[in-house]
Design an enzyme around this catalytic site. Structure first.
Site, PDB file in Angstrom:
ATOM      1  N   ASP A 106       0.787  -1.224   0.000  1.00 11.29           N
ATOM      2  CA  ASP A 106       0.000   0.000   0.000  1.00 11.29           C
ATOM      3  C   ASP A 106       0.824   1.282   0.000  1.00 11.29           C
ATOM      4  OD1 ASP A 106      -2.488  -1.064  -0.180  1.00 11.29           O
ATOM      5  OD2 ASP A 106      -3.108  -0.636   1.873  1.00 11.29           O
ATOM      6  N   HIS A 152       6.301  -1.076  -6.772  1.00 14.61           N
ATOM      7  CA  HIS A 152       7.397  -1.948  -6.365  1.00 14.61           C
ATOM      8  C   HIS A 152       7.928  -2.642  -7.622  1.00 14.61           C
ATOM      9  CE1 HIS A 152       6.826  -1.278  -2.112  1.00 14.61           C
ATOM     10  NE2 HIS A 152       5.549  -1.632  -2.181  1.00 14.61           N
ATOM     11  N   GLY A 166      -1.988  -0.760  -8.970  1.00 11.99           N
ATOM     12  CA  GLY A 166      -0.853   0.146  -9.122  1.00 11.99           C
ATOM     13  C   GLY A 166       0.202  -0.032  -8.053  1.00 11.99           C
ATOM     14  N   LYS A 167       0.307  -1.243  -7.496  1.00 10.86           N
ATOM     15  CA  LYS A 167       1.223  -1.431  -6.378  1.00 10.86           C
ATOM     16  C   LYS A 167       2.493  -2.201  -6.748  1.00 10.86           C
ATOM     17  CE  LYS A 167      -2.683  -1.417  -3.155  1.00 10.86           C
ATOM     18  NZ  LYS A 167      -3.573  -2.257  -2.331  1.00 10.86           N
ATOM     19  N   VAL A 168       2.341  -3.147  -7.675  1.00  8.92           N
ATOM     20  CA  VAL A 168       3.456  -4.029  -7.997  1.00  8.92           C
ATOM     21  C   VAL A 168       3.608  -4.106  -9.510  1.00  8.92           C
ATOM     22  CG1 VAL A 168       4.273  -6.416  -7.900  1.00  8.92           C
ATOM     23  CG2 VAL A 168       3.134  -5.425  -5.925  1.00  8.92           C
TER      24      VAL A 168
END
Lengths: 354, 354, 354, 354
Positions: free
Chosen positions: D260, D275, D303-305
């Site tokens: 997050d 990430h 949209g995190k990894v």
């Protein structure tokens, strides 16, 4: 922590769920607007309903695991009675050790909760009690079942039989001697001419009977179980009834066997389409690459299953099967569905030609 | 997101792990002092080592799932070569579609990561490429394998065969025509006289060959596959070699079949002890009551498996099997273990008596 | 394989199942006489019914996973309305990102089947669409939810708050500005004075709002979320209401947190009995030793859960929860159960003494 | 089946695996040419090696489950010592109840096999022994651990602390009073200035200490644990060190929390990239829609990894973690990797601006 008497351990019987008396349609429809397994289950129920409404679609039910001992026998027997299935492919346990076993008058029992721990299995063995997770069986009863399959083998003309032919003889035995259970898959299938195949037929109570039969016959003529003939017969059914759907409970060999007949038909020179419908209820993992949990999309790469109407439901069978079959039963498409009597198709196997 | 050419999709081959070159003993020993699956795996490796050191203990390897295509073929071939196994019970896929297939000169291929999604399975079918999760097969090669099993069937005297007899003929075929892979389970087993049983033998590439054979023969004499004979033969091995251990990879019918021979021996009137050792590597759940994930303690209630040396390892096989077999290989007990040549025991099946 | 417009992707809404309109009692009772998960589920439903009938027993509902987005919101809201639960311990997602989010007027959407493959996640990101397996969320809506929690934080007196206090303020916000969904857990809990705890409260949409709040406040006085206060408050509830039962959906921190209050009460010098009842619905494995799948018997070794009335149900929540709650709802014990209004107990926290 | 004395039950200690002494590179490389989990594990090990070689990439280790008690403590301590990790996000159990606990001189013990059955948990409770599946803990020792965290809380200036700040004080306590274990994650992290975050810090032994502290302080000034501050601090690390990789063992809140921070940075107005690398070892299911088993591709829709270098490994941690970390350790990229000392970055938190 000592165990009570055998009679006390074997006092509470498993009762088979009756899906004709429970209206699950509102529940299953609501699930279709949720997420995760609920939505998958609802779609699987809808696909099964579509199979039943598709004129001329043959439905093959595949059974793996311990489903009959778990209380699902009446569901499958009802499917036969109501013309909701045209052929069955199963492991041996469901058909012989569990269904035929109950038809001989024996029962499965609810195990006390602590027995699941495995800490009492040695004591159970001493008492001749077999355990399936939370369910108990009197092993002495099972020996009678083994012996009865031997009697049937002894009574037959010595030659190779498909498991389908042998199981039909088991149904005839029940017809003659009387079925001692309220309902029986083997008996219903006999009466409705629904063929039952067990691709690994010696891997069950019948195997013990057949080994005893063959051992006694020595070098003489004897009954053998031709698993290639099983595959040939099921393939012929696909050839003669090209539109098909699969309803798979568990995975394993029944799943693979039924999927493979599309390719087998092609090998024989027939132009058989992929299975048009396919649903599977399983707890198996996809991640180990084994077939039991492999997706139905993957089966499509093999040319076995079409992808338009396929659905996996990741659930233990006792939760999902009553809802799926109950939904389709209540929707009533079976009322207008003719009996297929596929066993009769196989009487004239030899006339088939490409 | 279009796919590349078939030749490009089938360019990276699966390579089989060679456990003779990797010393995993310190790793497996360290795992024995940890918790959870590591400790279980370490104990399973130790139990396998004990089996190998127990004079006269016969070891039965049970294979389910897609293990050969996954790169474990060399592990099992090495076990045969090094006298670390005395009999094999397997699904058909590992033995015919995967091992015999590679022995005919074909290979398995690494699938691009995105193919696992199932989104390209229709396209793969167009290209005649079959998918097993993350692994690809040229379906045209597989048709050659089917056809070869048909040739073998055509060449045999028409009568019922156990799968063990038929697989031995497949080994003889490789011996005669040459094995086109670096190693082969079927070929090594032929040379070492290690019997291989497939209780559902028609449920694989050989099934296609046999169906074609039987279809062509029509009403005439033909080869059939007698699964009861399989069970009888494996039971006789138990009778002749009473101390036994099971090494099970996956569950399903191979597991059940091998466990059941204890009871079958008893049915035939022999006093056979339970399997003394049993280890199983599986990802299956215990909670659905199916055999694949049922504990080995449960098998003890059935009188099939002793509880002193049993261990379940909940792990996908490609992670656990190299460590367990590698450990036992490096510990070297096999060096002093005589070849059992169990296939020769079965040549004189008929002389057995209770 | 290109995706349609965002409005089309977000056109079919998740609808929450209404268990008050479906009578599942005959189904769940039948399951009690079957095996495996069906019997376990039936027993869990019976234990929940017993909790409701046990005078003075406080019921704590623990929620992990994505249950509200999956269509179970109405089930939990109904439990509050019908006095079937006295406190809730949850991950943040269910309470803030999903329930409060819908109360602000936003919805969850059914994803096309192919989106599960993960092959379109990059494209979804471009469209500001977030995916939870088979469910979609408009990320722009979620940003409004984040911003609303920031507004609430900005409006509060700067000091440490328990998550329970902050969530109560979220309920007050809905009371004042109007709840734009048919039902809301946060809003119902506010009205019924049912406390909701999120032990990892910053791990959700509220975390984004709080980070923005704290960032803007810099070195000045600000709202903080005191997770120790959460634990203290829930422990006090155990102290004041010693007979308790746990209804756990999923595992993780909510499960551990609620189990731990027995020990915490002891640490504070109170003599609190173990949780008298405990049921858990989960798909987690026991075999990795993690808490999510650890048995309730294991919790008994820690002195947290009594073993007389405990039941694990290994099932995905969307299948099992409607049946368990639906059963207890239809059995009607809630009709005679008084409202506990536990939030009011916590207003006077400071007066407690051992 | 009575249990032996407590001292006998607690006699065999868990020993932590030392991956610096075992060369697993050939094994892991071989696995990369196999299928299924072996290939996934090999790719995950390669991705971790890439993280270590990527100049300026910050590595966040996420821990859920019972990993330290399982024998993985030395692996994580070594990662800190060898500059193979820059921050840790964990559940409380691993850090406080297990690592800090051992640093106080206590140990975890191997449970007899039969204890796993759950049949003896009542007896264990009488003996003050806590069970984690196959592992035992002396509850009296654990009470000392609770009490020590209370002492630390009592000694601090009363104000809101992030868990990171509190855990640093625990490290300082060990530095001052001496670490009584061969190695400790908390102590190594203190010395190396590696920050450790527990987003649900009261959900562990420290929670008991903090509840006791707050209870004793009554209305007076007290230590509180600000979970929003945790989230803010980790977000700032992302802002200051934009290239990041995640190494996740288990799922749950640590996984979500660390993923997050990309979004949180954006909420604060910073332009932080996803990430770049992400690997996860888990046994969790994808099919229940919960985060623990959700794919890393799914995290990409949020949209995190990033999807270029992500890999799930479905395996229990004790099997997979030693291989992944051992591989990267032996490959040696850490030798040229500078110490990041991220804790020092957070001393000047207030100066950050967008």
């Amino acid at each position: 922590m000592t165990l009570p008497e055998k009679t006390q351990l074997l006092s509470r019987t498993i009762e088979h769920i009756d899906i004709t008396r429970i209206n699950v349609v509102p529940l299953v429809e609501s699930m279709g607007r949720m997420s995760f397994s609920a939505r998958d289950l609802s779609r699987a129920a809808d696909i099964y309903d579509r199979m039943l409404r598709d004129d001329g679609c043959g439905i093959i039910l595949c059974l793996a695991g311990s489903l009959v001992s778990a209380g699902l026998k009446k569901v499958f027997a009802e499917m036969i009675r109501c013309r909701m299935v045209d052929a069955i492919v199963s492991n041996g346990a469901n058909i012989v050790d569990q269904d035929f076993f109950e038809a001989l008058g024996f029962r499965h029992y609810i195990a006390e909760e602590r027995l699941r721990s495995g800490m009492h299995d040695d004591a159970l063995r001493e008492l001749h009690i077999d355990r399936i997770y939370d369910t108990l069986i009197d092993e002495d009863d099972l020996r009678v079942c083994d012996e009865t399959t031997r009697e049937i083998a002894d009574s037959l003309e010595p030659r190779p039989y498909s498991s389908r032919e042998f199981i039909r003889e088991m149904g005839a035995y029940l017809q003659e001697h009387g079925c001692k259970a309220d309902e029986s898959i083997v008996h219903e299938a006999f009466k409705a001419e629904v063929p039952i195949f067990c691709p690994a037929f010696s891997d069950c109570s019948a195997g013990f009977g057949l080994v005893a039969h063959q051992h006694a016959r020595g070098d003489g003529p004897k009954v053998s179980i031709d698993s290639a003939k099983d595959f040939y017969e099921l393939t012929l059914l696909k050839v003669k009834n090209t539109t098909t759907g699969l309803f798979m409970v568990g995975g394993g060999i029944p799943k693979n066997f039924a999927q493979d007949i599309v390719v087998a038909a092609e090998v024989l020179g027939f132009d058989a389409p992929m299975h048009k419908y396919a649903i599977q209820v399983t707890v198996a993992d996809v991640r180990d690459g084994a077939l039991s949990g492999s997706t139905l999309k993957e089966a499509s790469s093999w040319g076995k299953v079409d992808t338009a109407f396929e659905q996996m439901v990741f659930s233990e069978a006792t939760l999902a099967v009553p809802l799926i079959v109950g939904y389709a039963y209540q929707k009533g498409a079976w009322r207008d569905r003719p009996a297929s009597r596929w066993s009769t198709l196989l009487e004239s196997v030899r006339e088939v030609s490409a």
